[in-house]
Design an enzyme around this catalytic site. Sequence first.
Site, mmCIF file in Angstrom:
data_model
loop_
_atom_site.group_PDB
_atom_site.id
_atom_site.type_symbol
_atom_site.label_atom_id
_atom_site.label_comp_id
_atom_site.label_asym_id
_atom_site.label_seq_id
_atom_site.Cartn_x
_atom_site.Cartn_y
_atom_site.Cartn_z
ATOM 1 C CE LYS A 181 -1.407 2.933 2.311
ATOM 2 N NZ LYS A 181 -1.275 4.431 2.084
ATOM 3 C CD GLU A 256 13.990 0.633 8.597
ATOM 4 O OE1 GLU A 256 14.709 -0.357 8.495
ATOM 5 O OE2 GLU A 256 14.370 1.700 9.109
ATOM 6 C CB CYS A 290 13.847 8.667 7.666
ATOM 7 S SG CYS A 290 14.868 7.557 6.688
ATOM 8 C CD GLU A 387 11.341 12.723 10.848
ATOM 9 O OE1 GLU A 387 10.152 12.426 11.051
ATOM 10 O OE2 GLU A 387 12.157 11.917 10.376
HETATM 11 N N1 LIG Z 1 13.099 4.920 8.828
HETATM 12 C C1 LIG Z 1 12.941 4.985 7.534
HETATM 13 O O1 LIG Z 1 13.526 4.198 6.739
HETATM 14 C C2 LIG Z 1 12.012 6.011 6.951
HETATM 15 C C3 LIG Z 1 12.012 6.181 5.557
HETATM 16 C C4 LIG Z 1 11.162 7.150 5.019
HETATM 17 C C5 LIG Z 1 10.330 7.919 5.828
HETATM 18 N N2 LIG Z 1 10.342 7.709 7.177
HETATM 19 C C6 LIG Z 1 9.504 8.514 8.047
HETATM 20 O O2 LIG Z 1 8.196 8.670 7.461
HETATM 21 C C7 LIG Z 1 7.681 9.967 7.798
HETATM 22 C C8 LIG Z 1 7.278 10.707 6.533
HETATM 23 O O3 LIG Z 1 6.530 9.862 5.699
HETATM 24 P P1 LIG Z 1 4.941 9.945 5.698
HETATM 25 O O4 LIG Z 1 4.485 11.342 5.920
HETATM 26 O O5 LIG Z 1 4.453 9.216 4.501
HETATM 27 O O6 LIG Z 1 4.583 9.087 6.999
HETATM 28 P P2 LIG Z 1 3.139 8.602 7.483
HETATM 29 O O7 LIG Z 1 3.404 7.786 8.667
HETATM 30 O O8 LIG Z 1 2.189 9.727 7.571
HETATM 31 O O9 LIG Z 1 2.603 7.662 6.275
HETATM 32 C C9 LIG Z 1 3.341 6.537 5.884
HETATM 33 C C10 LIG Z 1 2.392 5.533 5.232
HETATM 34 O O10 LIG Z 1 1.435 5.137 6.206
HETATM 35 C C11 LIG Z 1 0.122 5.334 5.710
HETATM 36 N N3 LIG Z 1 -0.741 5.626 6.845
HETATM 37 C C12 LIG Z 1 -0.880 6.794 7.508
HETATM 38 N N4 LIG Z 1 -1.744 6.651 8.538
HETATM 39 C C13 LIG Z 1 -2.144 5.342 8.522
HETATM 40 C C14 LIG Z 1 -3.036 4.555 9.328
HETATM 41 N N5 LIG Z 1 -3.677 5.074 10.361
HETATM 42 N N6 LIG Z 1 -3.204 3.238 8.998
HETATM 43 C C15 LIG Z 1 -2.542 2.703 7.949
HETATM 44 N N7 LIG Z 1 -1.694 3.380 7.152
HETATM 45 C C16 LIG Z 1 -1.502 4.692 7.445
HETATM 46 C C17 LIG Z 1 0.250 6.447 4.705
HETATM 47 O O11 LIG Z 1 -0.816 6.397 3.769
HETATM 48 C C18 LIG Z 1 1.589 6.100 4.057
HETATM 49 O O12 LIG Z 1 1.403 5.095 3.089
HETATM 50 C C19 LIG Z 1 8.793 10.674 8.528
HETATM 51 O O13 LIG Z 1 8.607 10.567 9.911
HETATM 52 C C20 LIG Z 1 10.044 9.908 8.124
HETATM 53 O O14 LIG Z 1 11.075 10.007 9.077
HETATM 54 C C21 LIG Z 1 11.184 6.781 7.762
HETATM 55 O O1 LIG Z 2 13.824 8.643 4.123
HETATM 56 C C1 LIG Z 2 14.314 7.586 4.354
HETATM 57 C C2 LIG Z 2 15.125 6.833 3.358
HETATM 58 O O2 LIG Z 2 15.430 5.589 3.912
HETATM 59 C C3 LIG Z 2 16.282 7.656 2.960
HETATM 60 S S1 LIG Z 2 17.616 6.806 2.233
HETATM 61 O O3 LIG Z 2 17.664 7.236 0.822
HETATM 62 O O4 LIG Z 2 17.400 5.358 2.352
HETATM 63 O O5 LIG Z 2 18.820 7.254 2.972
#
Ligand SMILES: NC(=O)c1ccc[n+]([C@@H]2O[C@H](COP(=O)([O-])OP(=O)(O)OC[C@H]3O[C@@H](n4cnc5c(N)ncnc54)[C@H](O)[C@@H]3O)[C@@H](O)[C@H]2O)c1
Ligand SMILES: O=C[C@H](O)CS(=O)(=O)O
Length: 484
Positions: A181, A256, A290, A387
């Site tokens: 998804k 993650e 992230c 963040e």
């Molecule tokens: N650790 C990592 O590898 C990593 C990588 C990328 C992004 N991130 C984190 O993700 C965040 C930004 O991404 P974002 O805004 O898409 O995050 P988000 O948590 O808002 O959404 C992520 C995913 O979850 C879904 N989602 C949201 N609420 C949900 C619910 N209640 N039930 C099921 N699915 C739900 C969204 O549709 C999306 O597909 C930042 O905090 C970033 O640090 C972490």
């Molecule tokens: O935003 C999170 C991603 O994991 C970044 S990276 O390209 O893998 O460093």
Amino acid sequence: MIQLRSTALLRESCLINGSWSTASSKEAIEVRDPADGSIIAHVPSLSASEVAQAIEAAQKAFGPWSQLAAKERAQILRRWFELILANADDLAALMTAEQGKPLAEAKGEIVYAASFIEWFAEEAKRVYGEIIPAPQADKRLMVLKQPVGVCAAITPWNFPAAMITRKVAPALAAGCVIIVKPAEQTPLTALALGVLAEEAGVPAGVLQIVTGDSREVGRVLTGSDVVRKLSFTGSTEVGRILMAQCAPSIKRLSLELGGNAPFIVFDDADLDAAVEGAIASKYRNAGQTCVCANRLYVQAGVFDAFAEKLAAKVATLQVGRGTEPGVQIGPLIDEAAVEKVESHLADAVSKGARIVTGGKRHGLGGLFFEPTVLAGATGAMRVAREETFGPLAPLFRFETEEEVIALANDTEFGLASYFYTENIRRAWRVVEALEYGMIGHNTGLISNEVAPFGGVKQSGLGREGSHHGIEEYLEVKYWCSALR
Ligand SMILES: NC(=O)c1ccc[n+]([C@@H]2O[C@H](COP(=O)([O-])OP(=O)(O)OC[C@H]3O[C@@H](n4cnc5c(N)ncnc54)[C@H](O)[C@@H]3O)[C@@H](O)[C@H]2O)c1
Ligand SMILES: O=C[C@H](O)CS(=O)(=O)O
């Protein structure tokens, strides 16, 4: 209009059991270009029953897929890898259109995303078991590794390709099947990857891509006993919700989550290298990663020189549409993202921070924001605890190594961290003291397919990439045989 050589890659339907389907209700979600807010596509808003059909299809596909020889799965993954590279320009165009990042960054992400498929195509052939010397002469002890089964993946908008292949590749390599998804903001890249997976020979039901209301789809995927694992990349807040929803069925979890990366510059750092690393880490994807430096700690002896060098470079960064040549900073993903940066900025300035460069929405309007450097940041400010997820670099001054380690670790997050020093003894002390899953030493870019990516504390559970990544999709089975 998105310029594509292969228009077949632009899909406005979901991949379910080998067919491309729209919602029976005809309900759809708009996909917009963050550069100008224009609608570029519509994707289905599937119902709970339609997502449940995908789970049924996955359950049927699991047996045959897991029983293929590992080498056969590896060959299909390899073909997928090759097809992605062959279509990299189109995939990058789709990504820039829906996510906004500059084309060069989008192309780089496609290559990065493909590298996980290449890596796990090889790892598929190296899932080894064990034979353990038994404590009794009449026993033989064996350990098998077997695929977890039906998996689900929920992924974010900031890396629309890599966050998907970093899950799908090890899952399929291990013999699992998976339902993805993608984020509602960036489904087109995911669907295009599905087109190429089909072309590579991934059978019906092995990889499925569903779009719809995130809460509703999430409830179906987390509530199903057939789904044995959830891999989620996104915010810590949503990670907590999904973890709780998975608890009743005791699913395997890979999380993650969010970060709050410290970026530490010691007096004995190579300042030019530190400035280069800070820009690479902080302003990649307009600060929407992230692992972006979120807090820049600079030792007092080099603070002014570092701040001056950094601000001078940041002021030259080109802001604009991702499709324009030379652009380095694209638009943020949505209005809420811009407002979060503005609120962090206003909070910091109200508590004494000073804008060194940038500091406001860009003259292009819309979702464009000036790359910004703040000096005089303190732990009392929101930028220290939250963040930011935007192109805002707050500089914190520190005096001693002990002080900055304590400051760096004073957060519930523990994903990435960075430090610059030319002193190897100090490097060992800092690496052993930082409470983070990943550490960059004299570099601001640490991510690749061969190293374990993941966090500690509230930045997540498990690792992606590396030889660790496939273990997330395997169960360990112990066989004790008595010889009569
Ligand atoms: N650790 C990592 O590898 C990593 C990588 C990328 C992004 N991130 C984190 O993700 C965040 C930004 O991404 P974002 O805004 O898409 O995050 P988000 O948590 O808002 O959404 C992520 C995913 O979850 C879904 N989602 C949201 N609420 C949900 C619910 N209640 N039930 C099921 N699915 C739900 C969204 O549709 C999306 O597909 C930042 O905090 C970033 O640090 C972490
Ligand atoms: O935003 C999170 C991603 O994991 C970044 S990276 O390209 O893998 O460093």
